[in-house]
Scaffold this motif. Structure first.
Motif, short mmCIF file in Angstrom:
data_model
loop_
_atom_site.label_atom_id
_atom_site.label_comp_id
_atom_site.label_asym_id
_atom_site.label_seq_id
_atom_site.Cartn_x
_atom_site.Cartn_y
_atom_site.Cartn_z
N ASP A 280 49.31 29.52 36.21
CA ASP A 280 48.77 28.18 36.00
C ASP A 280 48.07 27.70 37.26
N LEU A 281 47.18 28.54 37.78
CA LEU A 281 46.47 28.26 39.02
C LEU A 281 45.00 28.57 38.82
N ASP A 282 44.13 27.86 39.54
CA ASP A 282 42.69 28.13 39.51
C ASP A 282 42.30 29.02 40.69
N PHE A 283 41.47 29.99 40.42
CA PHE A 283 40.98 30.90 41.46
C PHE A 283 39.45 30.88 41.49
N VAL A 284 38.90 30.99 42.69
CA VAL A 284 37.45 31.05 42.87
C VAL A 284 37.05 32.52 42.96
N VAL A 285 36.27 32.98 41.97
CA VAL A 285 35.89 34.39 41.87
C VAL A 285 34.38 34.52 42.05
N ASN A 286 33.97 35.23 43.08
CA ASN A 286 32.54 35.41 43.34
C ASN A 286 32.03 36.60 42.54
N LEU A 287 31.48 36.32 41.36
CA LEU A 287 30.99 37.39 40.49
C LEU A 287 29.78 38.10 41.08
N GLY A 288 29.19 37.52 42.12
CA GLY A 288 28.10 38.21 42.82
C GLY A 288 28.56 39.53 43.39
N GLY A 289 29.87 39.68 43.61
CA GLY A 289 30.40 40.94 44.12
C GLY A 289 30.30 42.09 43.13
N LEU A 290 29.99 41.79 41.87
CA LEU A 290 29.84 42.84 40.86
C LEU A 290 28.41 43.38 40.80
N LYS A 291 27.47 42.71 41.41
CA LYS A 291 26.07 43.10 41.29
C LYS A 291 25.87 44.52 41.83
N ALA A 292 25.19 45.33 41.04
CA ALA A 292 24.86 46.72 41.35
C ALA A 292 26.07 47.66 41.25
N ARG A 293 27.15 47.18 40.63
CA ARG A 293 28.32 48.03 40.43
C ARG A 293 28.41 48.48 38.97
N MET A 294 29.04 49.63 38.77
CA MET A 294 29.20 50.20 37.43
C MET A 294 30.59 49.82 36.92
N ILE A 295 30.63 49.19 35.73
CA ILE A 295 31.91 48.75 35.19
C ILE A 295 32.08 49.22 33.75
N GLU A 296 33.31 49.21 33.31
CA GLU A 296 33.65 49.39 31.90
C GLU A 296 34.35 48.14 31.43
N LEU A 297 33.86 47.53 30.36
CA LEU A 297 34.48 46.34 29.81
C LEU A 297 35.71 46.72 29.00
N GLY A 298 36.68 45.81 28.98
CA GLY A 298 37.89 46.08 28.20
C GLY A 298 38.94 45.01 28.41
N ASP A 299 40.08 45.21 27.79
CA ASP A 299 41.16 44.23 27.87
C ASP A 299 41.99 44.46 29.13
N HIS A 300 41.37 44.18 30.26
CA HIS A 300 42.02 44.37 31.55
C HIS A 300 42.45 43.02 32.11
N GLY A 301 43.37 43.05 33.06
CA GLY A 301 43.84 41.83 33.69
C GLY A 301 43.97 42.01 35.19
N SER A 302 44.06 40.88 35.89
CA SER A 302 44.23 40.89 37.35
C SER A 302 45.68 40.60 37.70
N GLU A 303 46.16 41.29 38.71
CA GLU A 303 47.52 41.03 39.19
C GLU A 303 47.59 39.62 39.76
N VAL A 304 48.61 38.89 39.38
CA VAL A 304 48.80 37.53 39.88
C VAL A 304 49.40 37.59 41.28
N PRO A 305 48.73 37.02 42.28
CA PRO A 305 49.27 37.09 43.64
C PRO A 305 50.39 36.09 43.83
N ALA A 306 51.16 36.29 44.85
CA ALA A 306 52.24 35.36 45.21
C ALA A 306 51.63 34.26 46.05
N VAL A 307 51.30 33.13 45.42
CA VAL A 307 50.72 31.99 46.13
C VAL A 307 51.56 30.76 45.85
N GLN A 308 51.49 29.80 46.73
CA GLN A 308 52.24 28.56 46.58
C GLN A 308 51.29 27.39 46.71
N GLU A 309 51.36 26.47 45.77
CA GLU A 309 50.50 25.31 45.82
C GLU A 309 50.78 24.51 47.11
#
Length: 312
Positions: A280-309
């Protein structure tokens, strides 16, 4: 779209400009499929984006041939070669019309199609980003709104309308020289600013003051072929939440490796405000980091980091 590998060309705001204050505008992640065709994944609020990196490193995005103000061809790299110069291989960089734009106002030679593009009206703007960083920039008549949407400005004002692209770049250089405004703000700095955006009134006041100073400078520039203007750019509603001060965190994972997945809630330029599954946290993701990269789309997820508000 889950079995193939796609080459990411970036985030594009090619939808219609907002017709009203709270309209979203339109943004999408543009992907090149194995056959060389293109598909787009709309980045609306609520879009879930899941993918994994298919190959390491960056690949060439091809080159552009410009035929006129609204006519250009995007020629894909036949080999999808490793990127050697920015997001291009050496041969594609060498034949890309776009690289010639920056020397046109200094007497550089350009092909007829690019000249026709450059001879349309252009706009000079002052843009301010979430951290308070500011820049001067230019946009063609046809890309007047879209250019600033893709830049990820929080607030911006147009300060001049030039008869062509040569005049507007002369003005841009003069503003950089005499007012000290840079012509670029790094993508990483824009993303960092969105982790703790300044208040809207502060950013608007800063932008308004700088724009007024630049208009005064331009009025005495001694250059013909342009008009000083005072017009505010209309930010897409899809960017509002990302630009509003609130608790959020920098995305902790490298987009250049492994698998990722999140739900986009807001988008400023190519930078998303997103929620990870199970957090239940908001993250800032710079999608510009994907430019010129090869990806496969799918039902993937990101590991939730240990952060504290933060505690207030």
């Amino acid at each position: 779209m889950t079995d193939a590998r796609y080459l990411v060309h970036g985030v594009f705001w090619d939808g219609h400009p907002p017709a009203a204050e709270h309209d979203a505008g339109g943004a999408a992640l543009r992907l090149q499929d194995p056959s060389g065709g293109f598909t787009e994944v709309a980045l609306d609020a609520g879009t879930r984006l899941g993918f994994r990196l298919a190959t390491p490193g960056k690949h060439c995005l091809g080159h552009h041939k410009v035929h006129g103000p609204a006519d250009r061809d995007h020629v894909v790299c036949p080999d999808q070669a490793p990127a050697a110069r920015g997001n291009q291989c050496g041969p594609c960089f060498a034949v890309d019309d776009s690289r010639l734009i920056h020397d046109f106002h200094r007497g550089g030679r350009v092909p007829p199609g690019l000249r026709a593009y450059l001879m349309q009206p252009h706009w000079l703007y002052i843009a301010t980003f979430a951290s308070g960083a500011c820049k001067v920039g230019t946009a063609s008549q046809l890309r007047k709104w879209h250019r600033l949407a893709e830049q990820g400005a929080v607030v911006a004002r147009y300060v001049a309308r030039a008869g062509d692209g040569r005049i507007v770049r002369i003005l841009e250089d003069q503003v950089t020289r005499d007012a000290g405004l840079p012509q670029q703000v790094r993508s990483a700095a824009k993303a960092a600013g969105l982790t703790a955006p300044a208040a809207a009134t502060e950013l608007d006041g800063l932008n308004s003051r700088l724009a007024a100073e630049v208009r005064t400078l331009l009025a005495g520039a001694g250059v013909e072929g342009f008009d000083v203007v005072d017009e505010r750019w209309q930010r897409p509603g899809l960017a509002d939440a990302a630009c509003t001060p609130a608790a959020r965190h920098a995305y902790p994972h490298d987009l250049g490796a492994d698998a990722h997945g999140f739900v986009v809630s807001s988008l400023s330029g190519s930078i998303a405000l997103a929620r990870l599954d199970g957090a239940d946290l908001d993250f800032v993701v710079n999608l510009g980091g994907l430019k010129a990269r090869m990806i496969e789309l799918g039902d993937h997820g990101s590991e939730v980091p240990a952060v504290q508000e933060s505690l207030f």
